[in-house]
Design a protein around this motif. Sequence first.
Motif, mmCIF file in Angstrom:
data_model
loop_
_atom_site.group_PDB
_atom_site.id
_atom_site.type_symbol
_atom_site.label_atom_id
_atom_site.label_comp_id
_atom_site.label_asym_id
_atom_site.label_seq_id
_atom_site.Cartn_x
_atom_site.Cartn_y
_atom_site.Cartn_z
ATOM 1 N N THR A 1 1.336 -4.575 11.202
ATOM 2 C CA THR A 1 1.511 -3.487 12.125
ATOM 3 C C THR A 1 2.900 -3.303 12.569
ATOM 4 O O THR A 1 3.869 -4.409 12.772
ATOM 5 N N SER B 1 -2.292 -14.211 1.337
ATOM 6 C CA SER B 1 -3.322 -13.193 0.973
ATOM 7 C C SER B 1 -3.955 -13.676 -0.296
ATOM 8 O O SER B 1 -3.206 -14.176 -1.267
ATOM 9 N N SER C 1 0.868 -1.152 -0.182
ATOM 10 C CA SER C 1 0.037 0.080 0.070
ATOM 11 C C SER C 1 0.875 1.364 -0.099
ATOM 12 O O SER C 1 0.410 2.263 -0.550
ATOM 13 N N SER D 1 1.357 1.233 10.491
ATOM 14 C CA SER D 1 0.872 -0.185 9.377
ATOM 15 C C SER D 1 1.054 0.191 8.025
ATOM 16 O O SER D 1 1.020 1.389 7.609
ATOM 17 N N VAL E 1 -0.855 -6.467 -0.628
ATOM 18 C CA VAL E 1 -1.969 -6.624 -1.312
ATOM 19 C C VAL E 1 -1.686 -7.622 -2.701
ATOM 20 O O VAL E 1 -0.562 -7.634 -3.047
ATOM 21 N N PRO F 1 -6.398 -7.539 1.369
ATOM 22 C CA PRO F 1 -5.194 -7.177 2.041
ATOM 23 C C PRO F 1 -5.073 -7.623 3.553
ATOM 24 O O PRO F 1 -6.066 -7.482 4.278
ATOM 25 N N LYS F 2 -3.862 -7.630 3.649
ATOM 26 C CA LYS F 2 -3.629 -8.043 4.903
ATOM 27 C C LYS F 2 -2.857 -6.899 5.566
ATOM 28 O O LYS F 2 -1.819 -6.325 4.888
ATOM 29 N N ILE F 3 -3.032 -6.625 6.803
ATOM 30 C CA ILE F 3 -2.543 -5.368 7.578
ATOM 31 C C ILE F 3 -1.150 -5.956 8.389
ATOM 32 O O ILE F 3 -1.041 -7.041 8.920
ATOM 33 N N ARG G 1 -0.201 -2.148 4.292
ATOM 34 C CA ARG G 1 -1.199 -3.335 3.815
ATOM 35 C C ARG G 1 -0.242 -4.160 2.640
ATOM 36 O O ARG G 1 0.453 -3.562 1.795
#
Length: 299
Positions: A263, A255, A211, A224, A228, A259-261, A226
């Motif tokens: 942190t 994934s 992202s 954070s 994708v 989308p995966k976050i 993301r």
Amino acid sequence: TRYGTVTGVQTCALPICSISLDFGETGSVQQFEVRNTGGTSLDWEGQSGQTWISFTPNSGTVSPGDRQAVNVKVSREDLSAGEQLGAVDVTSNGGSATVSVRASVPERSLLTVSPQSIDFGSGLQSQTIEIRNSGSAVAQWAVESSDAWVSVAPASGSVLVGETRSVTVLVDRSSLAVGTHQGRLTFQGDDNEVTIDVFVTVVPLPVLELSTSLVETGTEASASFRIVNSGTGTLVWNVSASADWLNVEPHEGTSLAIPKIVTLSIDRMDQLAGTHSTVVTVVSDGGTAEVEVSMVVPS
């Protein structure tokens, strides 16, 4: 059309009448005639001991004073180069005759391709095949592809008598949908052509995107970004950071479309005042990408 004559009459004392048909290098059909010069019906039948000679009709009845045409055809397909001699033997109730048949077979090439089918599966992009000339003349060849995604390098050439040449078959999956695709390659020689089948499989391919490529946390404790998957299939990834003041969570995952976050947690303890930066690396089966992360330690 070439005509010859086989004459029969209703008498056993008639001498045998022989003729000759010469087809040369290119002729394929000629004729001879069965004539009845006698006073009663003439029943005749023909035979040939050579499989490359055929004729129609192969028997008949000719009325007195009449004649019947016989078409003779030669096939050079399975014959060796050079002069070939054969005959059509005609027997009847009025006598017998032999029609000699001559045909010349020119020197010619004979292409063979091995293997006759190639499968690229889901990963191969090129394979090698062999073109051989098993004939008696130099072979000029060129290849035609049924589809734009399969090609051959080189696409044309020549092969000497008894020689084998290697060529490369290439596939391009970029425009193909997911699934198995079949194409054909036709190798056209001077005297024959050979077609081989080509198979290729396209599997879902993930594509890694992030992202952002820069995260500035300032004095915040966390931030954070993301991960994708802009492709298809499942994206398998892992995340690493080298700075001891930065912790990433999760370190790995998969994934699909969502989308995966990831942190980023900042630990400023024992860090000198000022701006610090590091790089977070994401490695996946759909590519590798980096995020630059910076933070500020207040004075």
